[in-house]
Design an enzyme around this catalytic site. Structure first.
Site, short mmCIF file in Angstrom:
data_model
loop_
_atom_site.label_atom_id
_atom_site.label_comp_id
_atom_site.label_asym_id
_atom_site.label_seq_id
_atom_site.Cartn_x
_atom_site.Cartn_y
_atom_site.Cartn_z
CB THR A 1 33.68 67.92 81.67
OG1 THR A 1 34.63 68.38 82.64
CG2 THR A 1 34.20 68.21 80.27
N GLY B 1 17.96 62.54 73.78
CA GLY B 1 18.49 62.39 72.44
C GLY B 1 18.32 61.02 71.84
CG HIS B 2 18.02 57.19 74.15
ND1 HIS B 2 17.37 55.98 74.14
CD2 HIS B 2 17.65 57.82 75.28
CE1 HIS B 2 16.63 55.88 75.23
NE2 HIS B 2 16.79 56.97 75.93
CB SER C 1 15.41 59.74 83.99
OG SER C 1 14.64 58.73 83.37
CD GLN D 1 8.58 57.43 73.99
OE1 GLN D 1 8.48 57.24 72.79
NE2 GLN D 1 9.45 56.79 74.75
CB CYS E 1 12.26 52.51 82.39
SG CYS E 1 12.93 53.73 81.25
#
Length: 398
Positions: free
Chosen positions: A240, A203-204, A74, A182, A327
């Site tokens: 960071t 990544g997830h 997002s 996706q 979402c």
């Protein structure tokens, strides 16, 4: 409480793989240095971040200096669209093209830009859930700043003609962004060969941890910073770096992209098995094209069934699935994706998304297709509308 034993909601998120976890662990304990520090502990973290950047670049077919790490897909969408809009508005271009069934990370971003005076053209996707290249071409104007079309839909799994859309944008001199959250790890992507100027991923969705994403930006475009502050990400995104997550994403995207063919070879027969079984249920409809879709995804609508009740009944059987985007799971409104492909509100409310991963087994699929017809029958027997539906007295899928 019954433990979930069958997980069929990988489009929402995936479990962290052993390879990813093992790669991350040292950077959670021993190698905890700040990558911006000049001493050894910091330099080792910087080396790890750069290695992950190289892994992402290799997976996408781009250069390392075109890869920016973010917190999620997002954020990547927001950064690509808002910064491009700002950059092109300075050149008098304030028109953007997208599709009606994009992820809300794109749609809500564009809605915000409309309030700032940008004009957005929302292209239809038709009953098969696919954008037509010709529609994109016809919508481009002299003042078009950006085209943003998702690579694969998060709810119905249809794959868009991204290389062809990219070619049209290149011919017209328009920047092209795709949300590939996706698609990554499910289809082969090469941003240069497919004429993609910007790409978002997370990544997830590929067995890395939550909270880490990527924005690829062609080096010929210099986006404005999305977060002001320090000099991280070549001065474009302050803060960071999340070193463990970045390291994990690097491993995850390498594993995912190297394993696409093997994954699809495994999942396609499972997809076919689910499709053949589910379509035997009365008054069920497959949402999206039967063939031009990811092998991991199937989305069905059941007349006379409420999607939330279906999910709860599956959960009682230890099966996790979805009725659409994670979402928007708290929303009572029907999916905008399903409405976009022409489903009536009543039918859109009865949707079920099945999304598999390389960890999904045939035994799990067999269990799912065993209990689903029973659940659908039970829910229909409780519905005051079902008798009217089967008599043709109410809505029908067009």
């Amino acid at each position: 409480m019954l433990k979930t034993t069958i997980y069929l909601d990988n489009a929402a998120t995936t479990k962290v793989s052993d390879n990813v976890l093992n790669a991350m662990l040292p950077y959670l304990k021993e190698e905890y240095g700040n990558p911006s520090s000049i001493y050894t502990l910091g330099r080792q973290s910087a080396i790890a971040v750069n290695k992950a950047r190289s892994q992402v670049a290799d997976a996408l077919g781009c250069e390392e200096n075109e890869v920016y790490f973010t917190s999620c897909g997002s954020e990547s969408d927001n950064w690509a669209i808002k910064s491009t809009a700002k950059m092109m508005a300075a050149k008098g271009k304030k028109h953007i093209i997208t599709s009606v069934f994009e992820h809300h990370a794109v749609l809500h971003t564009l809605a915000a830009l409309e309030k700032e005076g940008f004009e957005v053209t929302y292209l239809p996707v038709y009953s098969n859930g696919i954008v037509k290249v010709e529609d994109v071409k016809n919508a481009i104007r002299p003042d078009t700043a950006l085209v943003t079309i998702m690579y694969a839909n998060n709810e119905i799994g249809t794959i868009q003609p991204i290389p062809e859309i990219g070619a049209v944008c290149k011919e017209k001199g328009v920047i092209f962004h795709t949300d590939a959250v996706q698609a990554i790890g499910n289809v082969h992507i090469n941003v240069k060969e497919q004429n993609i100027d910007m790409l978002s991923l997370s990544g997830h969705k590929i067995h890395a941890q939550k909270g880490c994403g990527v924005l690829y930006v062609n080096k010929k475009y210099r986006l404005t910073p999305f977060i002001d502050g320090g000099a991280q990400e070549r001065g474009r995104r302050a803060g960071t770096e999340n070193v463990p997550a970045i390291v994990g994403l690097g491993v995850a995207i390498t594993d995912a992209c190297n394993g696409i063919d093997a994954k699809n070879a495994k999942l396609k027969p499972l997809q076919d098995k689910i499709y053949d079984a589910v379509m035997k249920i009365d008054r069920v409809h497959l949402n999206g094209d039967r063939n031009i879709r990811m092998a991991s995804n199937l989305n069905f609508s059941f007349e006379g069934v409420e999607g939330e009740s279906l999910l709860l009944q599956l959960d009682l059987q230890g099966i996790a699935a979805s009725s659409g985007s994670a979402c928007t799971s708290g929303s009572l409104d029907p999916s905008h994706v399903l409405l976009a492909i022409g489903l009536p509100h009543e039918v859109a409310h009865g949707s079920l998304r099945i999304s598999m991963s390389e960890y999904t087994t045939e035994e799990e699929v067999d269990k799912f297709i065993e209990v689903l017809p029973v659940i659908v029958s039970k829910l229909r027997s409780m519905s005051p509308l079902w008798e009217h539906i089967i008599k043709g007295e109410t809505f029908k899928i067009k």
